[in-house]
Design an enzyme around this catalytic site. Sequence first.
Site, PDB file in Angstrom:
ATOM      1  CD  GLU A   1      -4.541   3.995  -1.436  1.00 37.94           C
ATOM      2  OE1 GLU A   1      -4.679   4.380  -0.270  1.00 37.94           O
ATOM      3  OE2 GLU A   1      -5.457   4.030  -2.283  1.00 37.94           O
TER       4      GLU A   1
ATOM      5  CG  ASP B   1      -1.894   1.131   1.213  1.00 37.68           C
ATOM      6  OD1 ASP B   1      -2.997   0.933   0.680  1.00 37.68           O
ATOM      7  OD2 ASP B   1      -1.568   2.221   1.732  1.00 37.68           O
TER       8      ASP B   1
END
Length: 339
Positions: free
Chosen positions: A248, A205
Amino acid sequence: MNDNAVSDAVLGAQFLRHDEALSARSDMAHEPAVYRTLLESTRAIPWKIDWHTMQFEYIGPQIETLLGFAPSSWKTVQDWAERMHPDDRAQVVDFCVSQSKAGVDHEADYRALTKSGDYVWLRDVVHVVRDEHGAVQALVGFMFDISERKRTEEQVARLQRELEELSFKDGLTGTGNRRMFDIVLKREWETALADGAALSLVMIDIDFFKSYNDYYGHVQGDECLKRVGGILGEGLRRGDFLARFGGEEFVLVLPNTPADAAMRVAERCRNLIAEARIAHERSPYRQVVTASFGVGTIVPSHDIDPTGFVNLVDAQLYNAKDNGRDCIAAIDRPALRSR
């Protein structure tokens, strides 16, 4: 070969299946020249082979227009076989011989050599002529130029492959998408389960990505995602799989990979992102883009399913973020903080 033989061989009862066609043949039997005119004015190329001698008794003059070889050069089935693409020859010849021996009408597609050295796609439609005792007597048929059809089929197949590839690819980053991840994980899970092998998963992430979007805008945010996807791809080994998990987040599937090796892959990817020094003014870590990693390794069993394993690794990712980000956390291993 005389006109009567041509008419009997090629436009005889073997091609005229229904009563009306048979009647038409009977009415025209006294006009063999008409048959030749009909045969030689079509684009289809008629031919006849004597089964016992394996020699051509007839082949239409259209063959020279299409392939460049004169009809007189088609003497035996060997000429037919030798003028076939090497990659097609064995399969097509074996198929046609076996079907002919069995007395079965058949079709075959193959690439035929032209006199100029190119290849043309042909379809041979073959009828097996048998005598009154059922023994194979001759083969008669037509050759058709199907090159345009093959080109169309190849274009359609290529487009289908491209569409299939797109359906499994993330449109922004070019990595695999969530759908492809699910397929790959299921496949590798079943393989590892059968082999008793280790399977590792790495979830990634990008740190403070909302702040990145807020500061730089979504267009630049998309560029950042593409850049990170490319960097992660550089860290993969042969056989590893990378996908965008969502937003993301990215995920790596590492087949046949023990825990230590999975940690090395994660650390290499983390270092590559740090070394890229992608500007991130709102990040507290040197004002560059960093990422957090969750790592898990398992020898699959029937006690847990792939979804459960993903959830365990995802929990490690959140542990990494809770431990300050820009670090790696692994199942049964302490978080490794960047230095």
